[in-house]
Design an enzyme around this catalytic site. Structure first.
Site, PDB file in Angstrom:
ATOM      1  N   ARG A 186     118.858 134.385  54.389  1.00 40.64           N
ATOM      2  CA  ARG A 186     119.787 134.514  53.262  1.00 40.64           C
ATOM      3  C   ARG A 186     119.409 133.566  52.131  1.00 40.64           C
ATOM      4  O   ARG A 186     118.943 133.977  51.081  1.00 40.64           O
ATOM      5  CB  ARG A 186     121.224 134.255  53.746  1.00 40.64           C
ATOM      6  CG  ARG A 186     122.307 134.756  52.763  1.00 40.64           C
ATOM      7  CD  ARG A 186     122.640 133.780  51.667  1.00 40.64           C
ATOM      8  NE  ARG A 186     123.117 132.488  52.134  1.00 40.64           N
ATOM      9  CZ  ARG A 186     123.316 131.450  51.331  1.00 40.64           C
ATOM     10  NH1 ARG A 186     123.058 131.543  50.035  1.00 40.64           N
ATOM     11  NH2 ARG A 186     123.740 130.286  51.832  1.00 40.64           N
ATOM     12  N   ASP A 187     119.561 132.289  52.342  1.00 42.76           N
ATOM     13  CA  ASP A 187     119.316 131.306  51.288  1.00 42.76           C
ATOM     14  C   ASP A 187     117.838 131.229  50.933  1.00 42.76           C
ATOM     15  O   ASP A 187     117.487 130.927  49.791  1.00 42.76           O
ATOM     16  CB  ASP A 187     119.829 129.931  51.749  1.00 42.76           C
ATOM     17  CG  ASP A 187     119.886 128.916  50.625  1.00 42.76           C
ATOM     18  OD1 ASP A 187     119.978 129.329  49.464  1.00 42.76           O
ATOM     19  OD2 ASP A 187     119.855 127.712  50.911  1.00 42.76           O
ATOM     20  N   HIS A 231     118.158 119.662  50.465  1.00 44.65           N
ATOM     21  CA  HIS A 231     116.935 120.164  49.858  1.00 44.65           C
ATOM     22  C   HIS A 231     115.942 119.008  49.762  1.00 44.65           C
ATOM     23  O   HIS A 231     116.333 117.838  49.688  1.00 44.65           O
ATOM     24  CB  HIS A 231     117.230 120.752  48.481  1.00 44.65           C
ATOM     25  CG  HIS A 231     117.905 122.090  48.545  1.00 44.65           C
ATOM     26  ND1 HIS A 231     117.670 123.086  47.629  1.00 44.65           N
ATOM     27  CD2 HIS A 231     118.811 122.592  49.412  1.00 44.65           C
ATOM     28  CE1 HIS A 231     118.396 124.151  47.932  1.00 44.65           C
ATOM     29  NE2 HIS A 231     119.099 123.871  49.017  1.00 44.65           N
ATOM     30  N   CYS A 248     117.802 127.648  44.861  1.00 46.91           N
ATOM     31  CA  CYS A 248     119.081 128.130  44.370  1.00 46.91           C
ATOM     32  C   CYS A 248     118.836 128.842  43.045  1.00 46.91           C
ATOM     33  O   CYS A 248     118.329 128.232  42.103  1.00 46.91           O
ATOM     34  CB  CYS A 248     120.079 126.988  44.173  1.00 46.91           C
ATOM     35  SG  CYS A 248     121.652 127.535  43.471  1.00 46.91           S
ATOM     36  N   ASN A 278     114.570 124.386  50.723  1.00 46.23           N
ATOM     37  CA  ASN A 278     115.398 123.793  51.764  1.00 46.23           C
ATOM     38  C   ASN A 278     114.556 122.967  52.732  1.00 46.23           C
ATOM     39  O   ASN A 278     113.331 123.101  52.799  1.00 46.23           O
ATOM     40  CB  ASN A 278     116.084 124.908  52.567  1.00 46.23           C
ATOM     41  CG  ASN A 278     117.113 125.650  51.777  1.00 46.23           C
ATOM     42  OD1 ASN A 278     118.118 125.088  51.365  1.00 46.23           O
ATOM     43  ND2 ASN A 278     116.881 126.942  51.557  1.00 46.23           N
TER      44      ASN A 278
END
Length: 326
Positions: free
Chosen positions: A26-27, A222, A253, A262
């Site tokens: 997802r991220d 992060h 992001c 990340n």
């Protein structure tokens, strides 16, 4: 991988086990320039499960206009139906409509995405901080009424690209509001990677004083300034046992351009293994999975551990010592 490495030396004050909340599908993928085919996303998640991960954030039910890379959420979820029932597959929902879509696909774990700052709330949600919390309240209330597990993300907990320093008391206020709504877990996001260990300690202490137990907290660091692992270790010493990480170090992001990747799951697992902390993750399988995904994305993995174990500085996953399943 050399047998017997990393050597295991425990340290006082650390938990015996850590739950890794894998956010790569997802991220990680939401920040890619190109859209990854839904079949590749499905295989990525299946491979991560085979590597032993017990929580894998699958996708986001946001409007395709805002995150086109995850516009295939409805196509993806049926492809995951064969995964074990005890696997947590959280999905991000921005509002009531997103919750409707998640419920329609039988999702049992959801997440809402709040901000600790006014500027990021407006950039990410087009609402003020208070308006965004008001939007989430009926979503969380309904989800809990339907016996769903709910995570509350809190972004910009340590610094904001528009506002600069973020007072810990401001973060505590948002965290407290989300817990009071009914969130089961809070993920503290260092969205632009500016946290340092002392700052992490200060915030966690203020949360404890405000009645937010470490057992309800996850950390999401992060690695912009190379501090993600040291910040994670600091959080573990405070009693946190849930850590967000992204396979291969994917992600950032889309609404904060200074947010780089990340914390890589492999880098986290290497550190935890060396400390004798259990994760249930097979590092060789995980590394192979990240090498496989790097090949699909057409670039090497930013994870130092992936590169070290595959010998892949320019062609991730191609080294003869890489895991067979690549």
């Amino acid at each position: 991988m050399i047998e017997g490495l990393p050597m295991r030396f425990g340290d006082d004050g650390l938990p015996p086990k850590v739950r890794i909340h894998e956010v790569g599908p997802r991220d990680g993928l939401q920040n890619e320039q190109a859209t990854v085919p839904v079949e590749v996303k499905s295989e990525f998640i299946h491979r991560l499960r085979e590597a032993g991960l017990e929580t894998i954030e699958a996708t986001s039910f946001v409007h395709p206009k805002w995150v086109p890379q995850l516009a295939d959420a409805e196509e993806l979820m049926p492809l995951l139906a064969d995964l074990p029932g005890d696997l947590r597959l959280p999905v991000l929902v921005p509002n009531a409509r997103g919750l409707d879509r998640a419920v329609a696909h039988g999702c049992r774990h959801i997440a809402v995405f709040a901000s600790a700052t006014e500027s990021f709330a407006r950039a990410n949600l087009n609402r003020s901080l208070e308006e965004s919390l008001a939007m989430f309240e009926p979503v969380v209330t309904r989800a809990k009424a339907e016996e769903q597990w709910v995570r509350g993300y809190v972004s910009m907990c340590f610094g904001d690209p528009w506002e600069g320093p973020v007072p810990p008391a401001q973060v505590v206020k948002v965290c407290r509001a989300l817990l009071d709504m009914g969130c089961d877990e809070l993920s503290l996001g260092d969205t632009i990677g500016v946290a340092t260990p002392g700052h992490v300690t200060a915030l966690l202490r203020e949360l404890t004083t405000a009645g937010v137990p470490a057992a309800r907290i996850a950390v999401h660091f992060h690695d912009t300034y190379g501090q993600a692992l040291s910040n994670t270790l600091t959080a573990l010493r405070h009693g946190v046992t849930t850590v967000d990480a992204s396979a291969g170090g994917l992600g950032g992001c889309p609404y904060a351009k200074s947010a780089t990747g990340n914390l890589a799951t492999e880098d986290l697992v290497w550190m935890l293994q060396g400390l004798g902390i259990g994760t249930g993750v097979d590092l060789a399988r995980l590394t192979a999975t990240s090498g496989w995904m790097a090949d699909r994305l057409g670039r090497p993995s930013p994870s130092r551990t992936v590169r070290a174990l595959t010998g892949a500085d320019t062609d991730a996953g191609s080294h003869p010592n890489s895991h067979k399943e690549q």
